[in-house]
Write an enzyme that holds these catalytic residues in place. Structure first.
Site, PDB file in Angstrom:
ATOM      1  N   THR A  89       0.831  -1.221   0.000  1.00 36.01           N
ATOM      2  CA  THR A  89       0.000   0.000   0.000  1.00 36.01           C
ATOM      3  C   THR A  89       0.848   1.247   0.000  1.00 36.01           C
ATOM      4  OG1 THR A  89      -1.727  -1.093   1.244  1.00 36.01           O
ATOM      5  CG2 THR A  89      -1.622   1.307   1.451  1.00 36.01           C
ATOM      6  N   ARG A 115     -14.423  -7.377   1.379  1.00 37.46           N
ATOM      7  CA  ARG A 115     -13.586  -6.843   2.458  1.00 37.46           C
ATOM      8  C   ARG A 115     -13.043  -5.449   2.103  1.00 37.46           C
ATOM      9  NH1 ARG A 115      -7.961  -5.098   3.256  1.00 37.46           N
ATOM     10  NH2 ARG A 115      -7.379  -5.601   5.378  1.00 37.46           N
ATOM     11  N   ASP A 167      -8.139  -0.669   5.902  1.00 33.04           N
ATOM     12  CA  ASP A 167      -7.980   0.640   6.548  1.00 33.04           C
ATOM     13  C   ASP A 167      -7.668   1.756   5.549  1.00 33.04           C
ATOM     14  OD1 ASP A 167      -5.452  -0.794   6.127  1.00 33.04           O
ATOM     15  OD2 ASP A 167      -4.559   1.049   6.903  1.00 33.04           O
ATOM     16  N   GLY A 175      -0.041  -2.104   6.322  1.00 35.27           N
ATOM     17  CA  GLY A 175       0.017  -3.331   7.113  1.00 35.27           C
ATOM     18  C   GLY A 175      -1.371  -3.904   7.296  1.00 35.27           C
TER      19      GLY A 175
END
Ligand code: ASP
Length: 290
Positions: A152, A180, A183, A204
């Site tokens: 990311t 799904r 964050d 993460g």
């Protein structure tokens, strides 16, 4: 007017992205334009299997992208489960600028992208299709702790006026469940900033970052006087306290305050970040818990 030195920080070792944004800032671009175009470099790079086109699919074979962006006024836009466009960050920016909303999801995000003139694209590449077919043989869901250079991208920029903007974009965890959302597109978790204080971005294990609202926490701690480093450490310690299985995953933050001070902390060794400052584009290893 006080003159600020432009600065760009970004998660992982993505030198092309921070170089792009940093150069734009040097030439007088706004922090908002720089973060958008900076992270777009990674969204378009099909070698990167966790951002944009070429990102790994979910268990059903769908590549679904999550992204968000914030401007110096605190405006925010995000898309989740975006299926047909490489530049999720640009669709997120349009959500911020052209709608009364903050987040658009799935089909609605797709429809909005078409209305805004983004053409439909295929995000599953030959290589990610092949890797998916391999994965189907065992169907094991084991997020890899560190994927150096391939993860990311979260980016924060300060422009010549001293204004801060941020962006975060991801295809999420490989072989996640269909539907799904991580964050990365969630304001306060994957990204948060306050132009008076500073900003933070995360990468993460999204579930752990979501539960701690880590980026918001970091900005609030900086507001109370903690340095970016102290604030990142506090957010990681919060995640460690909440998750007895913390040794099994990575969670990492970078933060920057209004003065251009940087902090970075993560659970485990292996996370690094890019910093572009005064024409120099460098990768630094983050401090870590164990
Ligand atoms: N945070 C991202 C997510 O959980 C993935 C990553 O940064 O590795 O979707």
């Amino acid at each position: 007017m006080e003159s600020f030195k432009p600065l760009c920080v970004a998660t992982w070792n993505f030198p092309n992205a921070s170089q792009k944004a940093g150069k734009m800032l040097d030439q007088g671009a706004s922090a908002l334009d720089a973060v958008e175009q900076g992270v777009m470099v990674e969204e378009a790079d099909i070698r990167n299997t966790t951002v944009g086109r070429g990102g790994a699919p979910d268990r059903e074979g769908n590549v679904t992208l999550d992204a968000c962006i914030m401007d110096p006024s605190g405006n925010a836009g995000a898309v989740v489960y975006l299926k047909n466009n490489t530049h999720a960050v640009s669709v997120a920016r349009k959500v911020m600028e052209e709608t009364p909303h903050v987040i658009l999801a799935g089909e609605g995000a797709d429809q909005f992208a078409r209305q805004q003139g983004f053409e439909k694209e295929e995000l599953l590449t030959e290589a990610s299709e092949k890797a998916y077919q391999e994965w189907l043989k065992k169907k094991e869901y084991k997020p890899i702790i560190n994927i150096e250079n391939h993860d990311t991208i979260g980016m924060l920029c300060i422009d010549q006026k001293g204004d801060i903007a941020g962006a975060c974009t991801s295809s999420g965890l490989s072989y996640k469940m269909n539907g799904r959302v991580g964050d990365s597109p969630i304001i306060g978790s994957g990204l948060f900033l306050d132009n008076e204080v500073g900003g933070a971005v995360a990468t993460g294990m999204g579930e752990a970052i979501l539960k701690s609202v880590g980026s918001f926490l970091i900005v609030e701690l900086m507001r109370q006087g903690r340095s970016p480093q102290e604030a990142c450490e506090a957010a990681v310690m919060r995640i460690i306290k909440q998750n007895p299985n913390y040794k099994d995953f990575q969670a990492a933050f970078i933060a920057m305050n209004k003065k251009g001070e940087i902090g970075s902390y993560c659970i485990q060794k292996g996370f690094s970040y890019m910093e572009y400052r005064a024409g120099e584009n460098r990768n630094f290893a983050s401090k870590y818990y164990f």
